[in-house]
Each structure stands twice: as structure tokens, then as C-alpha cells.
Scaffold this motif. Sequence first.
Motif, PDB file in Angstrom:
ATOM      1  N   PRO A  52     -32.725  19.578  37.819  1.00 27.25           N
ATOM      2  CA  PRO A  52     -33.107  18.305  37.745  1.00 27.25           C
ATOM      3  C   PRO A  52     -32.021  17.401  38.878  1.00 27.25           C
ATOM      4  CG  PRO A  52     -31.694  18.920  35.899  1.00 27.25           C
ATOM      5  CD  PRO A  52     -32.147  20.212  36.884  1.00 27.25           C
ATOM      6  N   THR A  53     -32.690  16.278  39.141  1.00 29.42           N
ATOM      7  CA  THR A  53     -31.916  15.504  40.228  1.00 29.42           C
ATOM      8  C   THR A  53     -30.697  14.958  39.339  1.00 29.42           C
ATOM      9  OG1 THR A  53     -33.455  13.619  39.906  1.00 29.42           O
ATOM     10  CG2 THR A  53     -33.480  15.024  41.937  1.00 29.42           C
ATOM     11  N   SER A 144     -34.187   0.907  39.745  1.00 24.71           N
ATOM     12  CA  SER A 144     -35.406   1.298  38.933  1.00 24.71           C
ATOM     13  C   SER A 144     -35.231   2.582  38.322  1.00 24.71           C
ATOM     14  CB  SER A 144     -36.635   1.133  39.570  1.00 24.71           C
ATOM     15  OG  SER A 144     -36.748   1.563  40.670  1.00 24.71           O
ATOM     16  N   THR A 145     -34.482   3.583  39.023  1.00 26.81           N
ATOM     17  CA  THR A 145     -34.099   4.543  38.482  1.00 26.81           C
ATOM     18  C   THR A 145     -32.454   5.066  38.766  1.00 26.81           C
ATOM     19  OG1 THR A 145     -34.968   5.896  40.333  1.00 26.81           O
ATOM     20  CG2 THR A 145     -36.455   5.463  38.367  1.00 26.81           C
ATOM     21  N   ALA A 146     -31.962   6.099  37.854  1.00 28.93           N
ATOM     22  CA  ALA A 146     -30.582   6.213  38.218  1.00 28.93           C
ATOM     23  C   ALA A 146     -30.354   6.643  39.244  1.00 28.93           C
ATOM     24  CB  ALA A 146     -30.271   7.310  37.099  1.00 28.93           C
ATOM     25  N   CYS A 147     -31.298   7.258  40.231  1.00 26.06           N
ATOM     26  CA  CYS A 147     -30.926   7.772  41.582  1.00 26.06           C
ATOM     27  C   CYS A 147     -30.959   6.797  42.525  1.00 26.06           C
ATOM     28  CB  CYS A 147     -31.860   8.954  41.827  1.00 26.06           C
ATOM     29  SG  CYS A 147     -33.709   8.612  41.670  1.00 26.06           S
ATOM     30  N   LYS A 148     -31.380   5.571  42.230  1.00 25.32           N
ATOM     31  CA  LYS A 148     -31.326   4.562  43.331  1.00 25.32           C
ATOM     32  C   LYS A 148     -30.466   3.363  43.001  1.00 25.32           C
ATOM     33  CE  LYS A 148     -36.131   5.301  42.713  1.00 25.32           C
ATOM     34  NZ  LYS A 148     -37.215   4.652  42.332  1.00 25.32           N
ATOM     35  N   ALA A 149     -30.328   2.615  44.313  1.00 21.42           N
ATOM     36  CA  ALA A 149     -29.540   1.423  44.086  1.00 21.42           C
ATOM     37  C   ALA A 149     -30.262   0.350  44.832  1.00 21.42           C
ATOM     38  CB  ALA A 149     -28.339   1.399  44.836  1.00 21.42           C
ATOM     39  N   GLN A 150     -30.215  -0.895  44.315  1.00 26.91           N
ATOM     40  CA  GLN A 150     -31.137  -1.903  44.768  1.00 26.91           C
ATOM     41  C   GLN A 150     -30.544  -2.658  45.983  1.00 26.91           C
ATOM     42  OE1 GLN A 150     -32.416  -5.062  42.152  1.00 26.91           O
ATOM     43  NE2 GLN A 150     -34.187  -3.843  41.879  1.00 26.91           N
ATOM     44  N   PHE A 151     -31.048  -2.798  47.146  1.00 23.69           N
ATOM     45  CA  PHE A 151     -30.597  -3.620  48.279  1.00 23.69           C
ATOM     46  C   PHE A 151     -31.747  -4.712  48.552  1.00 23.69           C
ATOM     47  CE2 PHE A 151     -26.997  -1.591  50.175  1.00 23.69           C
ATOM     48  CZ  PHE A 151     -26.836  -0.464  49.422  1.00 23.69           C
TER      49      PHE A 151
END
Lengths: 167, 261
Positions: A52-53, A144-151
Amino acid sequence: MVVLENKVEIDKKLFPVLKAVNDPEIPVSIIDMGMVREAVLEENIAKVKITPTYSGCPATDMIAFDVKMALEQAGFNPEVESVIDPPWTTDWITEEGKKALEKFGIVAPVDATSDKKALMGEKHILKCLNCGSTHTEMVSQFGSTACKAQFRCLDCGEPFDYFKCLI
Amino acid sequence: MSNTEKITPYPKAIDKVEFIYGIADSSLILAQRLSELTGHGPTLETDMALTNIALDLFGQVRSYYQYAAKLIGDNKTEDDLAFFRTEREFKNVLLVEIPNKDFAYVIGKQFLYDQFHYLLLRELQKSEDVTIAAIARKSIKETAYHKEFSSNWIKRLGDGTEESHKRMQTAIDDLWKYSDEFFYPTAADKKMLEEGVGVNLEELRKEYRSNIAEVLEEATLEIPELEYFQKGGKDGRHTEHMGHLLSEMQYMQRTYPGMEW
Ligand SMILES: [Zn+2]
């Protein structure tokens, strides 16, 4: 054997089957995401190890299921195992995977040092996929998911996701 | 009724299982509290962040419970451990069961937990139990992000407006009494330390205190002075909030045992 950039060895016959399986949340092959850790063929048994990631990634069970289905449909007898050691890192995403991420609108992980600077707001590094400007800033460390940050882009105003570095 | 059999307490014999509960139950209960905020976070960004942190923790807990279920044998599953244990069988620290009250409490609990969780995982990576070490190596990457998130919010609220400062200080003052239970080893903790599986919890106290103090100072918050701390959760003695939390968390499986979706 096909040897990937991330040094994973994949049986030649299994390669096209696994390459066609995408992460259900991102249209990128699980091979290019570095989620396939091993794929060997013994007789007709396809032994595949996937990882899993993030621990809580809800796609993990789905991916194991998709892999099983794809292998069965290709005429193999699948044995799919989920492994967590060594833990997944964004370094395992292939160049092709990074391109696919960006085509989908997610900025691919940069190196660990730049990642930290971008997330801490110390430096404007990440390039807006809409206008190419690096004049961008973080909105939220969790997207929107744990693996991403919002910019967001400070020039054209476009919000975008950044796939955070995990090493 | 077939499910009464399932509710029977699990054998206490396995120290390692008890030890795993001591780690995983705290993350589970905290994640359950966090998930109460899904759709209610004060802003869209914090809502998503807290939900994602909950998801990370649930994922980590699944790995621990899958391993514990394997050790127990008898066809037990991760779901049995989450949904069919009774209050006394949960070994989480009291801190994580405290209600959310306001955003300052949410951040305060998260901060006090993350700071400990990170140190715990750092040490657990050296465990002689390869499965536990592997889970720790995976989890610490995620927890590093959690710790950064909660520490940044402590600073933002503490060093923010008069109102945010006041509320953050109130939450810290109130939660402080739960910030020492982490370091009391249970019988299972001691046994596992002897076997090279566990962690010397008492040795982490000093580092924890100094890391916490550093953040609080930057947040212009005062460090409470307290001589008596609350404990008991790790031995299964919980606050009055725990029963309510469990009845909501376990409702579906207790009502429809074995239900899947
Ligand atoms: Zn732009």
C-alpha cells in the motif's frame, strides 16, 4: 524478467497484465506507482506481492482484488500477497508514473529537500500545471486523500493537488 | 445466540497481544474521535486533514489487529478485536477518549498524542518482532506528518487571537493530566521490553516533555504545573466517556454480527 527503474523484477508474461491495472483513484498503473514489489510465475501460479502507499489507503483492498481478477482473466492462477516491509516510498514512482500523474493534474513528488521547503512555505517551487508558474503556495497539507497536499497558483488562481514526498 | 460466544473475553495469556492492544487501541479510539468531525471540521481544509489523519490511524490499527488476530488464532479477525471486545478489554490511554468539545481540544489531544506516538514508533522500529518493527517503519512516515500538523496548529491557535489563545490554553490545562499515562509500563509492556519486543517507555518521558515544552513556548502557551496525573486506561479502567464511544463504534456489528458492506 522485466527490471523496473525501482529495481523490482517482474516476470515478462505478467508484466503486461499488471501494467494494465490502475490505482482506482488515479489513472496510473500500479507498476508505475511502485506498488508491485515482486511478480514471479511458477508453473501457472502467479505470485504477486503488492504494497500500500499509505496505511489507510482505502484503495489497497480494491487493488488486490483487481490484480487477482486481471491475472485470472489472463489465465493465471493468482496468489496475491500484501506486504508492508520495506515501506512504500514516492521514490518508487517511475518516470512514466510521474508523467501520468501530471497528465491527470497532480503535481508529482519533487525531491525530499524541495518537498519540505514547498510544504513549509519557505520557497515557491512547485510548478502550476495550468500556466507553468512556480508562484504557488500550499493551502492545506492534507488534500483530498492522505497522499496529497493542496496548493494554489498565485498567478492564474488554479488550485491543484501535489503528491507529497514520502521517504 | 451465536454472537454471545464472540463477546467472550479473549485469553489473557498472550502478553504480546495485550502489548499490541496497548499500542493500537489508542490510535483506534483517537481515530474514532477524529471521524466524528468528518463533515463538521471548522474549515474544509482542516476537515479533510483530520479525516485523513483518522484514515492513516485506522490503516495502522488494521495492521496491528491483523497481527494480533493471527497470534490469538481461533479464526479471530481484525474486526472481532475492534467490534467485539468490551470496555475493560480496551487498553488505550485516557487522553484519546476525551470528547472533542471544541477545536482546541481536538488539536490539544492530537498534539499530546502525536508527540508520544512519534517517539514510540521511532523506538518500535528496533523491535525484535519483525512484524511490529515493519508496521512501525511504515507508520512513522505518516505520523511525522500528523505531528507537524498538530504542532503547527498549537502554534497558530496559541499565538493567534486572544480568543484562540484562551481556548488553547484551557484545553492544554485540562488535558495535561492525561499526558503522563503513556510512560507507565503495564505488565505486558514490561514483559515485552524484557523480550526485546517492547520499548522502554519511562526513558521517553524526558524527551517528550522537552519536545512539548518547545512547541508550547513558541505558541506562547503556558506549561501547566501538575503533580498528580490520571491513568488507568492502559489497564482497562476508562473514563465515563468510553462506554458511549464504544456503543457508537460497535453498534453495527453488535446489532448485525458479521455484517459486511
Ligand atoms: Zn497557474
